[in-house]
Enzyme design. Sequence first.
Site: not given
Length: 230
Positions: A57, A128
């Site tokens: 990701s 993230k």
Amino acid sequence: MSTEPTQDTSASTPAGDPAGVDARPARRLLLEIGIAVLLVVLLRAFVMQSFHVPSGSMEPTIMPGDRVVVTKIGAGEVERGDVIVFDGTDTFAAADRTPFASDGVIGRTLSAIASTLSIDLGEQDFLKRVAGVGGDRVTCTPDDGLQVDGQPVDEPWLERGTTACDTPFDVTVPQGRLFVLGDNRGDSADSRAHLGDPGGGMVPVDDVVGHVAWRYWPLDRIGGLGDHAG
């Protein structure tokens, strides 16, 4: 006057008797090992921690299989563009947080000990990049790209030719919360995937574990995040 020889009752214990072995070195070694383990646990709980990245990701900044070091010093001081690890138990993950993983000093210490021993406390950590902090209006369209408060955001960490978003969104980040995105926009279940959940996919600053400071594996990618650090 002659005297009979007397037996010396203070004679040393015969050789080979375990009772005669000096146990002090062994105790000292155990004490040193215990102190070393405690220091490692405290370092892991409050200073830095290693993480293995299983997903893609955050490609191309961080690849699947990379191992990174996260610094916990100043974890609550988060800025746009920072790459962070956070506990998403209450925001991104479905699993319930164990009552033993409290937010206090004891809870963090127990969490570090349990993690060191490979005991799962039910916490779910995510990695993230911060796109918005408290008070920011974060918007995105395929044509205009990512914007904060109406200003375009330069994102050099995106793969060449990648669009900032496929589906438009327009959110305002509450104070004390963060809006996070993965660098691999086409394959990242980030804040966008939780807009309809309670909390709107906004991560509490208090849930930030720390900032990604360094990659130590694989060896050919060792070092800082370089231009991808934001």
